[in-house]
Design an enzyme around this catalytic site. Structure first.
Site, PDB file in Angstrom:
ATOM      1  N   TYR A  13     -12.090  -3.615  -3.052  1.00 25.26           N
ATOM      2  CA  TYR A  13     -12.685  -3.360  -1.603  1.00 25.26           C
ATOM      3  C   TYR A  13     -14.427  -3.666  -1.645  1.00 25.26           C
ATOM      4  CZ  TYR A  13      -8.081  -2.668   0.243  1.00 25.26           C
ATOM      5  OH  TYR A  13      -6.693  -2.858   0.552  1.00 25.26           O
ATOM      6  N   GLU A  71      -9.159 -10.704  -7.561  1.00 30.44           N
ATOM      7  CA  GLU A  71      -8.536  -9.406  -7.469  1.00 30.44           C
ATOM      8  C   GLU A  71      -7.537  -9.393  -8.399  1.00 30.44           C
ATOM      9  OE1 GLU A  71      -7.377  -9.312  -3.258  1.00 30.44           O
ATOM     10  OE2 GLU A  71      -9.439  -9.008  -2.470  1.00 30.44           O
ATOM     11  N   ASN A  91      -1.656  -0.141   7.350  1.00 29.91           N
ATOM     12  CA  ASN A  91      -1.043  -1.342   7.572  1.00 29.91           C
ATOM     13  C   ASN A  91      -0.360  -2.140   6.406  1.00 29.91           C
ATOM     14  OD1 ASN A  91      -3.278  -2.372   6.000  1.00 29.91           O
ATOM     15  ND2 ASN A  91      -4.216  -3.225   7.269  1.00 29.91           N
ATOM     16  N   HIS A 118      -1.646  -5.469   1.444  1.00 28.21           N
ATOM     17  CA  HIS A 118      -2.773  -6.268   1.204  1.00 28.21           C
ATOM     18  C   HIS A 118      -2.673  -7.455   0.572  1.00 28.21           C
ATOM     19  CE1 HIS A 118      -6.777  -7.418  -0.392  1.00 28.21           C
ATOM     20  NE2 HIS A 118      -6.241  -7.506  -1.506  1.00 28.21           N
ATOM     21  N   LYS A 172       0.813  -1.235  -0.071  1.00 27.82           N
ATOM     22  CA  LYS A 172      -0.163   0.040   0.085  1.00 27.82           C
ATOM     23  C   LYS A 172       0.745   1.361  -0.067  1.00 27.82           C
ATOM     24  CE  LYS A 172      -3.748  -2.351   2.296  1.00 27.82           C
ATOM     25  NZ  LYS A 172      -4.782  -2.552   3.658  1.00 27.82           N
TER      26      LYS A 172
HETATM   27  P1  IDP Z   1      -7.499  -7.338   5.440  1.00 27.53           P
HETATM   28  O1  IDP Z   1      -6.573  -6.241   4.729  1.00 27.53           O
HETATM   29  O2  IDP Z   1      -6.458  -8.250   6.436  1.00 27.53           O
HETATM   30  O3  IDP Z   1      -7.894  -8.442   4.433  1.00 27.53           O
HETATM   31  P2  IDP Z   1     -10.037  -6.498   5.917  1.00 27.53           P
HETATM   32  O4  IDP Z   1     -10.969  -6.577   7.052  1.00 27.53           O
HETATM   33  O5  IDP Z   1     -10.335  -7.080   4.513  1.00 27.53           O
HETATM   34  O6  IDP Z   1      -8.439  -6.739   6.261  1.00 27.53           O
HETATM   35  O7  IDP Z   1     -10.079  -4.799   5.601  1.00 27.53           O
HETATM   36  C1  IDP Z   1      -9.319  -4.173   4.361  1.00 27.53           C
HETATM   37  C2  IDP Z   1      -8.631  -2.876   4.995  1.00 27.53           C
HETATM   38  O8  IDP Z   1      -9.334  -1.961   5.181  1.00 27.53           O
HETATM   39  C3  IDP Z   1      -7.501  -3.484   6.098  1.00 27.53           C
HETATM   40  O9  IDP Z   1      -6.500  -3.940   5.474  1.00 27.53           O
HETATM   41  C4  IDP Z   1      -7.217  -1.887   6.515  1.00 27.53           C
HETATM   42  O10 IDP Z   1      -6.437  -1.123   5.471  1.00 27.53           O
HETATM   43  C5  IDP Z   1      -8.765  -1.125   6.307  1.00 27.53           C
HETATM   44  N1  IDP Z   1      -9.352  -1.448   7.559  1.00 27.53           N
HETATM   45  C6  IDP Z   1     -10.081  -2.406   8.074  1.00 27.53           C
HETATM   46  N2  IDP Z   1     -10.712  -2.112   9.205  1.00 27.53           N
HETATM   47  C7  IDP Z   1     -10.536  -0.704   9.581  1.00 27.53           C
HETATM   48  C8  IDP Z   1     -10.671  -0.044  10.515  1.00 27.53           C
HETATM   49  O11 IDP Z   1     -11.334  -0.320  11.365  1.00 27.53           O
HETATM   50  N3  IDP Z   1     -10.141   1.451  10.346  1.00 27.53           N
HETATM   51  C9  IDP Z   1      -9.576   1.892   9.576  1.00 27.53           C
HETATM   52  N4  IDP Z   1      -9.247   0.918   8.486  1.00 27.53           N
HETATM   53  C10 IDP Z   1      -9.572  -0.322   8.399  1.00 27.53           C
HETATM   54 MG    MG Z   2      -9.580  -8.332   3.161  1.00 26.54          MG
END
Ligand code: IDP
Ligand code: MG
Length: 149
Positions: free
Chosen positions: A49, A126, A112, A115, A9
């Site tokens: 997403y 994807e 984080n 992805h 990212k």
């Molecule tokens: P993942 O990336 O581990 O698959 P997902 O639940 O699919 O996690 O969420 C996608 C992305 O959305 C996360 O990697 C993060 O960047 C963002 N995200 C998820 N939950 C939150 C939140 O509570 N606050 C801010 N960003 C979030």
């Molecule tokens: Mg995810």
């Protein structure tokens, strides 16, 4: 062979983590079969997403993903989607295990670093969003005969 979609990212690109992340997957024995640096258009962010469109964090997530270039990759290997998810670690870096990418390089769920597709089905979907078939390369790695039983 199984393939998955992985993306550094914008925070990971800005922090110079692309090489470290690529190195971890290479050292694991996975094969890089596609890669490109891109500023993602809104349609592809929304498509990637789509399960999160109604979540309160979605506008911030979209702005973050579009804030700078992402490094998009296709990786191949036995059970690669599950293997990569374990190497990436939990979504919230505060809970990600040390040794995982998020556990080692991130602090905040909204920044984080990386992805990765969450299943073989998501991986196929994807990869289809981000890569044209001709952008994925078929070749052998010289160590394949010693990587697999
Ligand atoms: P993942 O990336 O581990 O698959 P997902 O639940 O699919 O996690 O969420 C996608 C992305 O959305 C996360 O990697 C993060 O960047 C963002 N995200 C998820 N939950 C939150 C939140 O509570 N606050 C801010 N960003 C979030
Ligand atoms: Mg995810």
């Amino acid at each position: 062979m199984d393939r998955t979609f992985v993306m550094v990212k914008p925070d990971g690109v800005q922090r110079g983590l692309v090489g470290e992340i690529v190195s971890r997957f290479e050292a694991k024995g996975l094969k890089l079969v596609g890669a490109k640096l891109e500023l993602l258009p809104e349609e592809r962010v929304v498509e990637q997403y789509r399960e999160h469109l109604e979540k309160p964090f979605f506008p911030g997530l979209k702005a973050y993903i579009m804030s700078g270039p992402c490094f998009l990759m296709a990786w191949e290997g036995k059970g690669v989607a599950a293997v990569v998810r374990r190497m990436v670690g939990a979504t919230n870096p505060a809970e990600a295990e040390p040794g995982s990418i998020r556990g080692d390089f991130a602090l905040d769920i909204g920044r984080n670093v990386i992805h990765a597709s969450d299943s073989p089905e998501s991986a196929a979907r994807e990869l289809g969003i981000h890569f044209a078939p001709g952008e994925l390369v078929d070749y052998s790695r010289i160590d394949e005969p010693v990587l697999y039983e």
